[in-house]
Design a protein around this motif. Sequence first.
Motif: not given
Length: 279
Positions: A88, A93, A252-253, A256
């Motif tokens: 991340t 990103l 963010e994690l 993804i």
Amino acid sequence: MKTFTADNYDPAEIVEELLDGAGAVRFTGLFSDDQIAQARAIIMDHSNAEAEKVTHFQGAAAEDGKINLQRRVWNLLAKGDVFADMATHPVLLDCLRAFLGTDMVMGSIAANRILPGGPGQEPHVDYPYWDMHDLPSHPARLNASYPVNAQVTIMLDPFTETSGATAYMPGTQKNLRYPTEADNFFESCHRMLGDPGDTVLFFGAAWHCAMPNASDHDRNAVLSNYVPKWVKPLEDLPAGLTQDFKASASAELRQIIGLNHPYPEVLDKAQAINAEGRT
């Protein structure tokens, strides 16, 4: 290969280089020495443990086999917080979202450890292109005018010509096809050279391969694959993670690893749940 830092990168320039230029760029200074050392130690521990299992079940003959000279460690997100930090990183990103869309997802995150004497690979392209040699299994007119793949290599050891730094042929991502022997890849390939902590972002449609490690040290790397949100990931990342991990994951994690993307979904069940919520 063009090289960038967190202070001088431009996502638009990087997208252009990945699509219309060499197909790969290098970043320096994204990760600290402590992060690199921690990631490497975890990978060494897990790869040694896996090698011991293989030797136990397959016998002493496995000692000299490729499995003990080239080792993979999968599902890294479950093996240490440092890998979530790597996956991340805001610079990566930023570029990946510009390249694959804002809702892109991670297809895989694994380690590749090549020991001294470890073999190289044949030139290839990466998932979901990796079986392009079987053209009937892919859509008609599939081409590289837009990407459905990005690869990130985070170097944990020196990537030199001697240690088998990844070879690639610049520009080959423009004409999406699988390399053949007639392409003479090894006569004109370049190398992804760098120091521990350096990171290469590349379009996996560019022909590339690991080279033999002729050095006296291991060559470790964290390898991540990213795809648009509508491409089926290589690894089922959520299935390999605990509920606690997923519940505490950053925004963010969550994105993804695909937690924000509902499909595939059993739609009649979802419709029933929605109906119950309206009663």
